[in-house]
Every structure is written in C-alpha cells, then in structure tokens.
Design a protein around this motif. Sequence first.
Motif, PDB file in Angstrom:
ATOM      1  N   GLU A 279      24.963  45.173  25.731  1.00 41.47           N
ATOM      2  CA  GLU A 279      24.982  46.254  24.740  1.00 41.47           C
ATOM      3  C   GLU A 279      24.418  47.547  25.348  1.00 41.47           C
ATOM      4  O   GLU A 279      24.924  48.640  25.087  1.00 41.47           O
ATOM      5  N   LYS A 280      23.383  47.371  26.159  1.00 37.71           N
ATOM      6  CA  LYS A 280      22.829  48.569  26.828  1.00 37.71           C
ATOM      7  C   LYS A 280      23.881  49.173  27.761  1.00 37.71           C
ATOM      8  O   LYS A 280      24.060  50.390  27.801  1.00 37.71           O
ATOM      9  N   ASP A 281      24.573  48.284  28.500  1.00 42.25           N
ATOM     10  CA  ASP A 281      25.615  48.777  29.419  1.00 42.25           C
ATOM     11  C   ASP A 281      26.681  49.543  28.652  1.00 42.25           C
ATOM     12  O   ASP A 281      27.153  50.583  29.093  1.00 42.25           O
ATOM     13  N   LYS A 282      27.039  49.020  27.494  1.00 43.89           N
ATOM     14  CA  LYS A 282      28.079  49.670  26.686  1.00 43.89           C
ATOM     15  C   LYS A 282      27.634  51.085  26.289  1.00 43.89           C
ATOM     16  O   LYS A 282      28.393  52.046  26.400  1.00 43.89           O
TER      17      LYS A 282
ATOM     18  N   LEU B  84      29.436  57.900  19.838  1.00 45.42           N
ATOM     19  CA  LEU B  84      28.027  57.556  20.078  1.00 45.42           C
ATOM     20  C   LEU B  84      27.212  57.624  18.794  1.00 45.42           C
ATOM     21  O   LEU B  84      26.323  56.803  18.558  1.00 45.42           O
ATOM     22  N   ILE B  85      27.534  58.588  17.978  1.00 42.72           N
ATOM     23  CA  ILE B  85      26.816  58.709  16.696  1.00 42.72           C
ATOM     24  C   ILE B  85      27.025  57.442  15.873  1.00 42.72           C
ATOM     25  O   ILE B  85      26.088  56.864  15.317  1.00 42.72           O
ATOM     26  N   ARG B  86      28.278  56.980  15.836  1.00 43.36           N
ATOM     27  CA  ARG B  86      28.561  55.791  15.026  1.00 43.36           C
ATOM     28  C   ARG B  86      27.879  54.552  15.596  1.00 43.36           C
ATOM     29  O   ARG B  86      27.351  53.722  14.865  1.00 43.36           O
ATOM     30  N   LEU B  87      27.845  54.456  16.929  1.00 43.92           N
ATOM     31  CA  LEU B  87      27.192  53.303  17.558  1.00 43.92           C
ATOM     32  C   LEU B  87      25.689  53.294  17.232  1.00 43.92           C
ATOM     33  O   LEU B  87      25.127  52.268  16.811  1.00 43.92           O
ATOM     34  N   LEU B  88      25.049  54.445  17.410  1.00 42.37           N
ATOM     35  CA  LEU B  88      23.602  54.498  17.157  1.00 42.37           C
ATOM     36  C   LEU B  88      23.278  54.329  15.675  1.00 42.37           C
ATOM     37  O   LEU B  88      22.262  53.743  15.316  1.00 42.37           O
TER      38      LEU B  88
ATOM     39  N   ASP C  48      24.988  52.414  13.676  1.00 39.70           N
ATOM     40  CA  ASP C  48      25.084  50.960  13.443  1.00 39.70           C
ATOM     41  C   ASP C  48      23.773  50.274  13.846  1.00 39.70           C
ATOM     42  O   ASP C  48      23.272  49.408  13.145  1.00 39.70           O
ATOM     43  N   TYR C  49      23.221  50.711  14.984  1.00 35.73           N
ATOM     44  CA  TYR C  49      21.950  50.106  15.428  1.00 35.73           C
ATOM     45  C   TYR C  49      20.825  50.428  14.437  1.00 35.73           C
ATOM     46  O   TYR C  49      19.960  49.604  14.185  1.00 35.73           O
ATOM     47  N   SER C  50      20.839  51.644  13.902  1.00 34.04           N
ATOM     48  CA  SER C  50      19.746  52.013  12.982  1.00 34.04           C
ATOM     49  C   SER C  50      19.762  51.111  11.742  1.00 34.04           C
ATOM     50  O   SER C  50      18.708  50.760  11.214  1.00 34.04           O
ATOM     51  N   PHE C  51      20.961  50.690  11.325  1.00 29.42           N
ATOM     52  CA  PHE C  51      21.055  49.758  10.183  1.00 29.42           C
ATOM     53  C   PHE C  51      20.703  48.340  10.626  1.00 29.42           C
ATOM     54  O   PHE C  51      19.978  47.631   9.928  1.00 29.42           O
ATOM     55  N   ARG C  52      21.239  47.963  11.771  1.00 27.40           N
ATOM     56  CA  ARG C  52      20.996  46.592  12.253  1.00 27.40           C
ATOM     57  C   ARG C  52      19.491  46.334  12.417  1.00 27.40           C
ATOM     58  O   ARG C  52      19.003  45.268  12.061  1.00 27.40           O
ATOM     59  N   PHE C  53      18.774  47.314  12.930  1.00 26.41           N
ATOM     60  CA  PHE C  53      17.335  47.116  13.154  1.00 26.41           C
ATOM     61  C   PHE C  53      16.492  47.724  12.014  1.00 26.41           C
ATOM     62  O   PHE C  53      15.273  47.854  12.139  1.00 26.41           O
ATOM     63  N   GLU C  54      17.195  48.109  10.951  1.00 27.46           N
ATOM     64  CA  GLU C  54      16.556  48.606   9.730  1.00 27.46           C
ATOM     65  C   GLU C  54      15.494  49.671  10.008  1.00 27.46           C
ATOM     66  O   GLU C  54      14.355  49.579   9.550  1.00 27.46           O
ATOM     67  N   ASN C  55      15.911  50.648  10.802  1.00 21.81           N
ATOM     68  CA  ASN C  55      14.985  51.741  11.109  1.00 21.81           C
ATOM     69  C   ASN C  55      15.184  52.845  10.064  1.00 21.81           C
ATOM     70  O   ASN C  55      16.076  53.684  10.163  1.00 21.81           O
ATOM     71  N   ARG C  56      14.326  52.837   9.038  1.00 23.73           N
ATOM     72  CA  ARG C  56      14.493  53.753   7.898  1.00 23.73           C
ATOM     73  C   ARG C  56      14.479  55.220   8.343  1.00 23.73           C
ATOM     74  O   ARG C  56      15.209  56.053   7.826  1.00 23.73           O
TER      75      ARG C  56
ATOM     76  N   PHE D 185      18.323  56.294  21.297  1.00 23.84           N
ATOM     77  CA  PHE D 185      18.578  54.978  21.874  1.00 23.84           C
ATOM     78  C   PHE D 185      17.264  54.276  22.244  1.00 23.84           C
ATOM     79  O   PHE D 185      17.143  53.053  22.168  1.00 23.84           O
ATOM     80  N   GLY D 186      16.264  55.079  22.643  1.00 26.76           N
ATOM     81  CA  GLY D 186      14.959  54.534  23.018  1.00 26.76           C
ATOM     82  C   GLY D 186      14.328  53.682  21.909  1.00 26.76           C
ATOM     83  O   GLY D 186      13.527  52.782  22.189  1.00 26.76           O
ATOM     84  N   TYR D 187      14.679  53.961  20.652  1.00 25.98           N
ATOM     85  CA  TYR D 187      14.126  53.170  19.536  1.00 25.98           C
ATOM     86  C   TYR D 187      14.629  51.724  19.571  1.00 25.98           C
ATOM     87  O   TYR D 187      13.990  50.828  19.057  1.00 25.98           O
ATOM     88  N   PHE D 188      15.840  51.532  20.134  1.00 27.22           N
ATOM     89  CA  PHE D 188      16.459  50.201  20.042  1.00 27.22           C
ATOM     90  C   PHE D 188      16.536  49.458  21.366  1.00 27.22           C
ATOM     91  O   PHE D 188      16.778  48.260  21.375  1.00 27.22           O
ATOM     92  N   SER D 189      16.423  50.193  22.486  1.00 26.29           N
ATOM     93  CA  SER D 189      16.822  49.597  23.770  1.00 26.29           C
ATOM     94  C   SER D 189      16.147  48.249  24.035  1.00 26.29           C
ATOM     95  O   SER D 189      16.781  47.333  24.540  1.00 26.29           O
ATOM     96  N   ARG D 190      14.879  48.123  23.636  1.00 27.29           N
ATOM     97  CA  ARG D 190      14.191  46.870  23.970  1.00 27.29           C
ATOM     98  C   ARG D 190      14.718  45.685  23.153  1.00 27.29           C
ATOM     99  O   ARG D 190      14.494  44.538  23.500  1.00 27.29           O
TER     100      ARG D 190
END
Length: 316
Positions: free
Chosen positions: A261-264, A282-286, A288-296, A250-255
Amino acid sequence: MKDFPKPNIVISKCINIEAVRYDGGIVDNEFAKILGSYVNYITVCPEVSIGLSVPRDPIVIIKENNSYKLYQPKTNLNLTDKMEEFSNKFLDSLIDIDGFLLKSKSPSCGVSGTKIFDDLYSDKPIEEGRGFFAQKALEKFGYLAIEDELSLKIIEIRHHFLIKVFAFAEFRETINRLSSVKELIDFHQRYKYLLMAYSQRALRTLGRLIAGQKELKLQELTSIYRREFYKAFADVPSRGSNVNVLQHIFGYFSRYLRNVEKDKFFRLLDDYRNGLVHITSLIRLLRDYSFRFENRYLITQRYLNPYPEEFLVYEN
Ligand code: SF4
C-alpha cells in the motif's frame, strides 16, 4: 463529514439557461449542468440587457488609440458606454457572490480568447483579450474564481475553481452565522491543509491572527481573516506544494499500512509529480485511509473533501 453550502455563481445566460446568443443559439455545457445542482446561479446576458435583440448582428471589440471600444459593425453603433454602464450597475448590485462562470471568447463575457480588431470591418484580430463585462467583473471581483466554460475543461483549472467557490461559500456562511470565535477556529482547523497547499504564508498569518484573537473584537477579527483567507487562494498551488501536503497527511497512516500500500501511494505521488495523474486520485486515496483508520481530524479536512464527490470523479 460536513455538507457543502451552496455557492452563488454568476453565469452567462447562454450557457444552458436560455437561447440568447447573437445567432439565437444556446451553449450546451455538461459541467455547468451538473454544477447547477450544487450552486445557486445568478444569470446574466449583458448584450440583451443593453437592449440588443435575439438574434442580433454580432458585436466586436475594436482597439483605437490604445483604448477598447465595443461596436456593432452592421449598424455602426458604439455600445461601449452602454455596456460599461450596465456592467458596473449589475456588478455593484451583487451580494454574497462566490464566483463567475462566463461564456468564452465573447466580446462581452469572454474571460480570455476574445478576438480584438483594429478596424470595424477587419476579419483579422490583432490580439486576444477579454470581453467588456468580464473585464469589469475581474476589476471588481478579481479575488473570486472567474472562469469560462472552455477553461473549466482543464482539470487543474476546474479543481482550483471548485475549491475556491466552495471554500468562499463556506466562509461566507460561517461568518454570516458566526456567534463565537470558536466557530472561526473550527473553520480554520478544517482548512489547515488546504491553506498549507495554497499559501504557507497565509496559513501562518491566519494562525497568528487566531492565536492573538483575544485582543480583537469579533467583527475586526473576521474582517482581517476574510481579507487574508481570500488572498490565500489567489494562485493555483504548485505540484511541489501539494506533494508536501500529501506526504504530510500520508504520515498519519504510513505506519499502519502494508508495504504494498505504501508502494502504491509513492508510485501515485511520483506520477502526480510528473504530471501523469491528477491530484484527485491522491485525495481520494488519502480520504479512504482517513475513514479506514477513523482519523476524525483528517476526515474533516477540506483538503480531502474540497467539493462534492461528483466532481472528484468527473471527466470531460
Ligand atoms: S456570451 Fe454573454 S452576452 Fe453573449 S449571449 Fe452569452 S450571456 Fe449573452
């Protein structure tokens, strides 16, 4: 995202495959059916393989002087030696196996919950244990995922089972076509967070092994890596260990996230910590974030993509 290699799974033949139960029946199991599209099944019916018919008189396990025997009470046949001989031969013949899915409670295949008696004609079990074939499978392949269809209804056990069989299949395939250390390093990087959740010690040991790889021949390196990698998945990781990894990722995306979204995320994390939701949410949520922020780097992490999607949303 990488595709999944097909794990090789030994399955009790009476689960969906063929009506070979003692009463001529078959077990209808939805999870095993779905799993069948993602794995190669190697089928076995130990009782038919030792010459018993379908249908047949039931067999039971008897505990005599602290040792276990397999009998068919109606015929008074002692099947212990035949079953042990068959089990050893069959298990010795297996190559590249990644797991077992066996029929629960059976005197041959039961991984747990098999009734054990102290007398051939008693109907009151003195204890519960394992079937003869399952016991031999655990002795020979105890490091693999070996479960029965009833245990796999429990989501935590199912998650652990699926992680192990798909991880071991991927490791096996990687090693089989390994041409350079670089491929093993890539594999290790993909498994970083999964290893972190399962065993920090194994992550460190394997990391050191990879870092010092220049001193080892490729074959020696893979053989040590294999031993440690399999060992890492011995136990189901604690919730605390998973929370640590989830927070880390989560630390990769929190900022980049809005407060709502953080509260969620933190609400979901608390629910997971308290056993109210399963980790797959939680796996699915994170993921989704990895795709949204394109973290390869995170997109390729097996922790966020441990097995086919269908099982991440599967409910009994
Ligand atoms: S539980 Fe095992 S031995 Fe019994 S019918 Fe099924 S496959 Fe055969």
